[in-house]
Scaffold this active site. Sequence first.
Site, mmCIF file in Angstrom:
data_model
loop_
_atom_site.group_PDB
_atom_site.id
_atom_site.type_symbol
_atom_site.label_atom_id
_atom_site.label_comp_id
_atom_site.label_asym_id
_atom_site.label_seq_id
_atom_site.Cartn_x
_atom_site.Cartn_y
_atom_site.Cartn_z
ATOM 1 C CE1 TYR A 88 6.380 -6.509 -16.980
ATOM 2 C CE2 TYR A 88 4.459 -7.672 -17.829
ATOM 3 C CZ TYR A 88 5.088 -6.973 -16.825
ATOM 4 O OH TYR A 88 4.427 -6.758 -15.650
ATOM 5 C CB ALA A 119 6.037 -5.099 -7.150
ATOM 6 C CB ALA A 155 2.704 -8.754 2.406
ATOM 7 C CG LEU A 201 1.653 4.601 -15.333
ATOM 8 C CD1 LEU A 201 0.627 4.652 -14.209
ATOM 9 C CD2 LEU A 201 1.794 5.980 -15.962
ATOM 10 C CE LYS A 252 3.027 -8.885 -13.083
ATOM 11 N NZ LYS A 252 2.537 -8.359 -11.784
ATOM 12 C CB ALA A 307 -0.915 0.011 1.237
ATOM 13 C CB SER A 308 4.165 2.004 1.017
ATOM 14 O OG SER A 308 5.072 1.226 0.267
#
Length: 393
Positions: free
Chosen positions: A233, A139, A111, A269, A242, A48-49
């Site tokens: 990727y 990640a 986590a 991004l 993924k 969440a950071s």
Amino acid sequence: MVIQPKTRGFICTTAHPEGCRANVRRQVEYVKRQPKTQGAKRVLVLGASAGYGLASRISAAFSCDAATLGVIFDKPASGSRTASAGWYNTAAFEELAQAEGLYAKTINGDAFSKEIKEQVIQTIKSDLQTVDLVVYSLAAPRRTAPDGTTYSSVLKTTGEEYTNKTIDLKTKAVSEVTIPQASEQEIADTVKVMGGEDWLDWMEALQGAGVLAEGAETVAYSYIGPALTHPMYLNGSIGMAKRHLAKTAQEITQKFGGVKAYLSVNKALVTQSSAAIPIVPLYISILYKVMKEMGLHEGCIEQMYRLFHERLFADPVPVDQEGRIRLDDWEMRPEVQEKVSAIWKELSTENVEQLADIDGYWADFYEMFGFGLSGVDYEADVSADLPIPSIAH
């Protein structure tokens, strides 16, 4: 202390508390200017950071008026060392959320561990009773499994070696890079770290403890990208992870009655994760230029607000043929990709500053760590030691 950016490779080893606060406030103010979302009210955000996880938490709190419980893995300041950007981001988020009467607590730790899962469950039981949305936005370069084995991920191809253009962002020199082929063990280890195994572990733990609300949703994040990035990727070691994540979404939906799991395919991004992938930063800098010129550019907060407001809580949730939410729809428009491809073919060291948005890339990179934000006095003496309200420090 006066805090200046210090970079090593694709990370910044310092972070600015006031700059991070300004960055979080900017995202909060963006969401507050948008229409409210009728969505989840008790949200768990794993990772969440920063990046998409932080933007998810901001969207949940300030668009849905949700109570949020965040899990982070960040370091407070120590001696002459600043805290991590994620630590400062979280402190700013909690401050802004609580100022508006919104529940916001954070648990700091690994986590992947059983201990953090148990701590989260106890916090939900005591404070929220249940959660109706779980955002999985982890990640990490490595993962220690419950049996103590540590797995590390790699960024390699799964077929032949792949050679294409890349950029040294500091010198702005365009060159070629060859991505090596991953071994079967490296692929398996990458799937262990970046795949869906831990996501499923979380959902089983939450369900087993009775803290998943009836009709709860969960979402994890992925990327597909254009053909030029596919060898390292989509079809690379990370792509295998993924794909496992996508299968896990289907497994969670089938396994837990009433729970719906989604994979959201997001736009490329500047994040700490994407900055580490060869070829991708050069692609992003071209994409930024094209999408900005076409009025289609979005950052993390615009993407996550759109996910929350237009997709995740729609009835039915709009998905593609494989059941995925597609927030990369603007990036993958044919007219966008045609322009990117044309520029890619022409690109060289001599013309990169004209054809790609290198300055925009760097601006986003430094903003991740709280630098380059307007209205912040970077020559001022500031305290690096900033507490997160809900964490004993």
